[in-house]
Design an enzyme around this catalytic site. Structure first.
Site, PDB file in Angstrom:
ATOM      1  CD  GLU A   1      -2.131   2.221   1.158  1.00 49.20           C
ATOM      2  OE1 GLU A   1      -1.287   2.848   0.471  1.00 49.20           O
ATOM      3  OE2 GLU A   1      -2.895   2.771   1.952  1.00 49.20           O
TER       4      GLU A   1
ATOM      5  CD  GLU B   1       2.392   7.868   0.006  1.00 47.95           C
ATOM      6  OE1 GLU B   1       2.543   6.643   0.224  1.00 47.95           O
ATOM      7  OE2 GLU B   1       1.578   8.569   0.609  1.00 47.95           O
TER       8      GLU B   1
END
Length: 698
Positions: A144, A153
């Protein structure tokens, strides 16, 4: 061990050195994290669990041991799901040490220590082999690693490395794939976050039009995504010009390439208009068949589906480099370019030989050349483009200006000097220092050049003087030995995070006192701090303990966050743009402090205490605080509440500003009684530090 941290005080403008404990950064990171928000995301958790169960089953059906690699494990939740689903062993990687320590405790508490190994490293540092962190490569990859933009990210380079060094060829992946969707829209509101619109001013000698310089008009802006809660954007604020189309997909079960690339799709406008904005979101398929799907689609795309509120994944607003007129049915080509961490878009007329999903030329990432996008953030553009707000300042300036007024403006990137000149002010030096001239910023760009271009575009080069000095360093020679008769500010400063940080205007006004005429007019003449008790529709989740998540005890994480909040953050308010986070008022708005700008900052603290009655039934999640600036005796602007729209207490908030939210440590549910419940408050403004301390008791 203690360490000294330097910071520029946003309210007083002074440089301060604060003594901090060695764990301060850890506590700050944990307190401001969104772990609770993710664990409250029921849709996410259920879909991950379903996907993990299915992946473990597929591996077992092949007669293989299920070895799981969980990158970015956080609490260890996904690894525990895998172990519970029958995985033989899980390697849970977490680079953030406090979180890795918490994951070890959570895994042990839930009885999975023999099945899960927590590795406190970055995944690119993990080794595989008999003496390595992992005994063998994994055949199930669970991650995740996504943000609102999907790749912001660093998901792509992480997946690329994992496929090369940490997982088997042909491994199962949860999620299996991600797909990015786009829709072309026209929206004056969203476009106002990217460019400056002309400003019309009714002057004594006719209408004046303030126009942005050509450099600003033609500037593509910045590549950084604008991520917002699109579900709070009313359909009346935008017009869809195309259907929703798939832009690109990433298959996480196969080797992933992180190198820069482009994608191209053809689309036909469903109506004519001005193409300005690309709205984007993604979904993830947890299994190869796509039966287990988790979508970020906004309300108008799936109107029959129940929307899952989440703050860790929202939707994206991308600004096209320029506005493009489009015709219904005309073939267009939309290009998405990306690097490892970001995406940007361009629109062209379609060429017949183009193939869908392929792009022969990559468009360079947009770079701001006009400097305005470096000086102003997107809400600030929206604020400057708000005609109602501008009208209030124009009306106020009309009341205070005379033809012989000598004016000084103290605000960052303000249009007030130009407005005042058009309204008849004789001289208008603009104070460029205004407490934000930090060397790190000046090295990047220089507002002076932006304003010179602005003045040139409006033939004002010799009418407005930029003074490049901090307020305390202002000299009579800067003002040609004249005294200031009108001191103005919005006030707005780029260093401000919380509403009261713009009280820097008061400190700057105090610093220039010796240069003010005895009968000086200060605009705004005063400010006031306001407060209201509210119940949030969803924002409370970011601070709410989770306890049990999908059957797993994550209380250890709740305790860790609470400890970090108690370190400092629980006694502080935090900024949130409340137009994105609906709430209802449980009390009437209340003025709690006033600040008189006609006088200098006093030496003593300003404090107030009292109580506010809860008039509506609901859960008291916290207090919202905001500033109102009283430009003249009868004209004010609010940075917070614009109106209470009905008897239910629904609130309309200023869409250009962040309001301060003070979350209560405990929540009470109030009923409407003959003797209403009250919240007591104690609020202190320390004039030496410029900080506001507050305490509430339910």
């Amino acid at each position: 061990m203690k360490t000294f941290c330097g910071r520029a005080n946003p309210t007083t403008g002074s440089m301060e050195w604060l003594e901090e404990g060695e764990d301060y950064d850890y506590h700050q990171e944990i307190a401001r994290s969104r772990y609770a928000d993710m664990l409250h995301d029921k849709d996410r958790n259920v879909k991950y669990y379903q996907g993990i169960r299915a992946a473990v089953s597929r591996v077992k059906e092949r007669g293989e041991k299920a070895i799981v690699l969980d990158i970015g494990t956080g609490t260890g939740l996904l690894s525990m799901m895998a172990a519970s689903a029958g995985a033989d062993f899980c390697y849970a990687i977490e680079v953030f040490k406090p979180m890795a320590n918490a994951a070890v405790k959570i895994v042990e508490k839930n009885g999975f220590s023999d099945k899960i190994k927590v590795i406190n490293k970055h995944s690119t540092e993990v080794t595989v082999g008999p003496d390595g962190d992992m005994q063998c490569r994994a055949n199930i990859l669970v991650t995740e690693l996504f943000d609102t933009e999907l790749i912001g990210e660093g998901a792509l380079p992480t997946y690329e490395h994992a496929h090369k060094y940490l997982v088997q060829e042909g491994c199962e992946a949860v999620p299996h794939r991600a797909t990015v969707y786009v829709q072309l829209v026209e929206s004056r509101r969203m476009w106002s976050w990217k460019k400056l619109f002309p400003v019309h001013v009714e002057a004594e000698d006719g209408e004046k039009i303030l126009v942005p310089p050509s450099e600003m008009e033609n500037c593509p802006g910045l590549a950084s995504v604008c991520d917002i809660q699109l579900n709070q954007m009313p359909s009346s604020d935008f017009s869809t010009l195309s259907d929703v189309v798939k832009m690109f997909s990433v298959d996480f079960s196969k080797p992933v390439q992180s190198a820069s690339t482009c994608y191209r799709v053809q689309l036909e406008p469903v109506k004519s208009g001005k193409a300005q904005i690309v709205l984007s979101w993604w979904d993830i398929d947890m299994d190869p068949s796509g039966m287990i799907n988790c979508s970020m689609a906004p309300y108008w795309v799936k109107p029959t589906s129940a929307l899952q509120w989440r703050d860790h994944w929202m939707q994206c607003v991308y600004f096209l480099p320029r506005e493009e007129p489009v015709l219904q049915g005309e073939k267009l080509s939309l290009t998405a370019c990306r690097d490892e961490y970001s995406v940007w878009y361009s629109l062209q007329k379609a060429r017949a030989e183009e193939e869908e999903h392929k792009a022969d030329v990559c468009v360079e990432s947009p770079v701001c050349r006009c400097r305005a996008h470096l000086l102003w953030n997107r809400p600030r553009f929206g604020e400057l483009n708000d005609p109602s707000r501008t009208r209030r300042y124009i009306e106020s300036l009309r009341k205070v200006l005379k033809t012989d007024s000598v004016c000084l403006c103290i605000s960052d990137g303000s249009l007030l000097p130009v407005l005042a000149h058009y309204l008849g002010a004789k001289q208008f030096p603009r104070h460029a220092g205004s407490g934000c001239m930090q060397p790190s910023r000046i090295d990047l760009y220089h507002p002076h050049e932006l304003w010179q271009a602005f003045f040139k575009a409006n033939n004002l080069e010799d009418k407005i003087k930029i003074i490049e000095a901090r307020p305390e360093l202002l000299k009579p020679s800067h003002l040609e030995d004249k005294k200031i008769s009108v001191l103005v500010g919005e006030p707005f400063f780029t260093t401000s995070l919380l509403p009261w940080h713009n009280l820097y205007f008061w400190y700057a006004r105090t610093a220039v006192s010796s240069h003010l005429a005895s009968n000086v007019t200060v605009l705004p003449q005063s400010a006031s701090l306001h407060m209201m008790i509210v119940q949030f529709q969803d924002l409370w989740r970011i601070r709410s303990p989770c306890g049990i998540c999908e059957g797993f005890d994550v209380q250890t994480m709740d305790d860790m966050i609470k400890e970090s909040l108690n370190f400092r953050e629980s006694k502080e308010a935090e900024p949130h743009p409340l137009w994105e986070y609906p709430c209802k008022s449980l009390s009437e708005p209340q003025e709690v402090l006033t600040f008189d700008f006609t006088k200098t900052v006093p030496q003593h603290c300003l404090s107030t205490e009292g109580s506010v009655k809860l008039l509506r039934k609901g859960k008291s999640h916290g207090a919202v605080l905001w500033m109102e600036y009283h430009l003249t005796a009868d004209i004010s602007v609010s940075t917070g509440l614009m109106q209470l729209s009905n008897e239910k207490g629904n609130c309309e908030w200023n869409p250009h500003c962040k309001q301060a939210v003070y979350f209560f440590s405990s929540v009470i549910e109030s009923e409407i009684l003959s003797d209403p419940t009250a919240v007591t408050y104690d609020i202190k403004f320390d004039t030496k530090t410029g900080e506001i301390a507050m305490d509430f008791k339910l």
